[in-house]
Design a protein around this motif. Sequence first.
Motif, mmCIF file in Angstrom:
data_model
loop_
_atom_site.group_PDB
_atom_site.id
_atom_site.type_symbol
_atom_site.label_atom_id
_atom_site.label_comp_id
_atom_site.label_asym_id
_atom_site.label_seq_id
_atom_site.Cartn_x
_atom_site.Cartn_y
_atom_site.Cartn_z
ATOM 1 N N ARG A 281 40.318 41.386 37.468
ATOM 2 C CA ARG A 281 39.177 41.324 38.394
ATOM 3 C C ARG A 281 37.978 40.680 37.686
ATOM 4 N NH1 ARG A 281 38.925 44.136 43.159
ATOM 5 N NH2 ARG A 281 40.798 45.296 42.614
ATOM 6 N N LYS A 282 37.745 41.120 36.449
ATOM 7 C CA LYS A 282 36.630 40.580 35.676
ATOM 8 C C LYS A 282 36.808 39.072 35.467
ATOM 9 C CE LYS A 282 34.490 41.072 31.091
ATOM 10 N NZ LYS A 282 34.563 41.789 29.807
ATOM 11 N N ALA A 283 38.030 38.673 35.093
ATOM 12 C CA ALA A 283 38.282 37.259 34.804
ATOM 13 C C ALA A 283 38.058 36.407 36.046
ATOM 14 C CB ALA A 283 39.703 37.077 34.279
ATOM 15 N N ILE A 284 38.646 36.843 37.162
ATOM 16 C CA ILE A 284 38.567 36.020 38.377
ATOM 17 C C ILE A 284 37.163 36.012 38.960
ATOM 18 C CG2 ILE A 284 39.376 35.845 40.765
ATOM 19 C CD1 ILE A 284 42.077 36.688 39.875
ATOM 20 N N THR A 285 36.502 37.178 38.899
ATOM 21 C CA THR A 285 35.191 37.289 39.555
ATOM 22 C C THR A 285 34.070 36.721 38.703
ATOM 23 O OG1 THR A 285 36.070 39.386 40.359
ATOM 24 C CG2 THR A 285 33.789 38.908 40.892
ATOM 25 N N ASN B 201 45.739 33.703 47.268
ATOM 26 C CA ASN B 201 44.356 34.174 47.231
ATOM 27 C C ASN B 201 44.198 35.557 46.600
ATOM 28 O OD1 ASN B 201 44.744 32.562 50.104
ATOM 29 N ND2 ASN B 201 42.971 31.918 48.889
ATOM 30 N N ILE B 202 44.527 35.591 45.333
ATOM 31 C CA ILE B 202 44.481 36.856 44.598
ATOM 32 C C ILE B 202 43.062 37.425 44.579
ATOM 33 C CG2 ILE B 202 44.763 37.858 42.286
ATOM 34 C CD1 ILE B 202 47.147 35.924 41.930
ATOM 35 N N LEU B 203 42.930 38.687 44.940
ATOM 36 C CA LEU B 203 41.632 39.371 45.025
ATOM 37 C C LEU B 203 40.618 38.536 45.832
ATOM 38 C CD1 LEU B 203 41.436 40.666 41.330
ATOM 39 C CD2 LEU B 203 41.965 42.028 43.352
ATOM 40 N N PHE C 77 42.356 31.522 43.944
ATOM 41 C CA PHE C 77 43.429 31.444 42.970
ATOM 42 C C PHE C 77 44.710 32.103 43.504
ATOM 43 C CE2 PHE C 77 45.250 33.997 39.314
ATOM 44 C CZ PHE C 77 46.042 32.982 38.820
ATOM 45 N N SER C 78 45.838 31.342 43.473
ATOM 46 C CA SER C 78 47.125 31.869 43.926
ATOM 47 C C SER C 78 48.145 31.755 42.802
ATOM 48 C CB SER C 78 47.633 31.089 45.138
ATOM 49 O OG SER C 78 46.690 31.182 46.194
#
Lengths: 159, 540
Positions: free
Chosen positions: B144-148, B263-265, B269-270
Amino acid sequence: MEEEFVDRILASYKGERNELVPILQEVQENLGYLPEKAMIDIARFLGVPGSHVYSVASFYAQFRTLPLGKTRVAVCRGTACHIRGAPLILHEIEDAIHLKEGETSGDLEYTLETVACIGCCALAPCIKVNMDVAGDMTPEKAKELFKGNGNSNGGNRGE
Amino acid sequence: MANNRCSVLVCQGTGCVSGGSEHIYNALKDELESSGHDEGISVKRTGCHGFCQQGPMIVVEPRGVFYTKVKTDDVPDIIKSVLPGGKSLDRLFYRDPVSEKAVTHYHDIPFYIKQERTILKYCGYIDPEEINDYTEIGGYAALRKAITWMTPEGVITEVKNSGIRGLGGAGFPAGRKWESCRNAPGDVKYVVCNADEGDPGAFQDRSVMEGNPHSVIEGMIIAAYAIGADKGFIYVRAEYPLAVNRLKTAIEQARQEGLLGDNILDSDFSFDMEIFQGAGAFVCGESTALVRSIEGKRGMPKAMPRPRTTEEGLWNKPTLLNNVKTFANIPLIITNGAGWFARRGTEKSKGTAVFSLTGKVVNCGLIEVPMGATLRKIIYDIGGGIPGGKSLKAVQTGGPSGGCLPAEMIDIPVDFDSLAEAGSIMGSGGLVVMDEGTCMVDVARYFLDFNRRESCGQCIPCRLGTRQMFEILDDITKGKGRPGDIDLLDRLSKSIKRSSICGLGKTAPNPVITTLRYFRDEYDAHIRDMRCPAGVCSMK
């Protein structure tokens, strides 16, 4: 019946070349080995020469082209097992079920094989009988486990 | 779990399962239900605790009461012990092998005290088949941290700064690998986890996959985000059915939670992944062989010079290939920061090392120590020394590509560079202890037998050379050694190392080279005096 199995398995794949290993695994899981006919069917399904299927099947240790015994005994020859006496265990079992490593008894009761490592090194030496792992083996325990088993009338076949 | 008065954790690693822990787990559940006392008590299955030799194991939380060698017959008493007013069961406590004193708690056992567990921290505490158990301990927070909050480049910088090196054996800096894969041209890229743990005597990757499969999956998703991949594979040995099942369950759960797929979180990004089961070929641990194996071909390595897998891997697309433990470290690095990771270890080898400690040692099992810990600490403080009053002779690391170090070298730090300097390698984490009853020529013969069987047959030095070496060694252990055999082994080693096309061949002579270097007298005794000093070889 074998053919039906193979057809049913193939029906769940797309026919791409990279599916070869998973197909061989599924066919072997259901039939116990890879009969020649099945390999030819798989080749046709994937559109590759039969020799390619055989070359892959013969490359990987997991695949076998002869039927297996009902009871599969695998002696681990991992490092930890080796230095804690695996060769002695193998000899004991060979004597008890009258088979050499890699052989299947003529009546298809037993197959004796060795495997590179089961991954139960802390319980070395260990063996696997079908899906069950037995650890901390000793020649005595092995002897007891296979007491009165195995055929003594010869006719064994190798891999 | 939070409302529970107590949890009974039943180890369900392969070792404990072989001792019947599945039956124990079921019996505990049934008995508890039928007793009507199940209020506030939960029975949970966990992954490997690491102390496999003492299995099947049960830990009763929150106090950490530790039971060893449990049998199904013990179940009624265990239930009584966790009910109000119940007393702990003395007979199931771990006993110190020297003082024979009972040790009642998990955290008081020397085997565990001396370790520093980060990757293994939650193996043995969480239910590997429950994604909620993983999220409760902070799982998927790193993703979550990485993507957000982080850019892909930012993730790579963090990994580079941590100093983490690939834990599959060679120790290539992971951050640099990630960067070159990100920079490789191409729209389609792949992430592959190498879980083809083929070294005999090693099971640390298996235990991580069985005990905390989500940590590996999370690491892979973060890697995919960083390099720009949308598809991944976990290449697992077929000999690890339990690991395969746990990973399958975990992947399915991650999909349901929206952590895998499109569309992860809720981002752009997929990424999705699948499991590929290896079919039993040691050489497939080599990157190009592994790639060919997934493509449905014979797993034979590509000859040098060739492009790196990060540029041309699966289906000739850029492919990031890392080991199980490398991926399992990634969420910890992202969550805690590169500095946290780099605090452990030595100057050039950061973080921790996970070893399968086996062989002639009192406490066998899975251990984790900071890089740079000495062999002495591992064998004596954690392993409890050599059983039966015997003395240490050698330590083998790195499996069939590694070497045997003599007892005199017990104070060298265990890290990538020190081991390489001594003639061995870190490898993927097998550490086999040998005592005076182990014959070093027999050990060399054993490894050459392994390498000979596993040679893919593609190049002549490896295919014929390992066979020649094996035959010479086999003769020596049967009392048929000839003068000049040692020179011949030495020459063969050099030419195989120089002319084989892949890592398997180049390292195949290592077990012979190190035993010749450190245990030459044993070879001499076999050849000249027709005697096996350890009494292992039959010499006939």
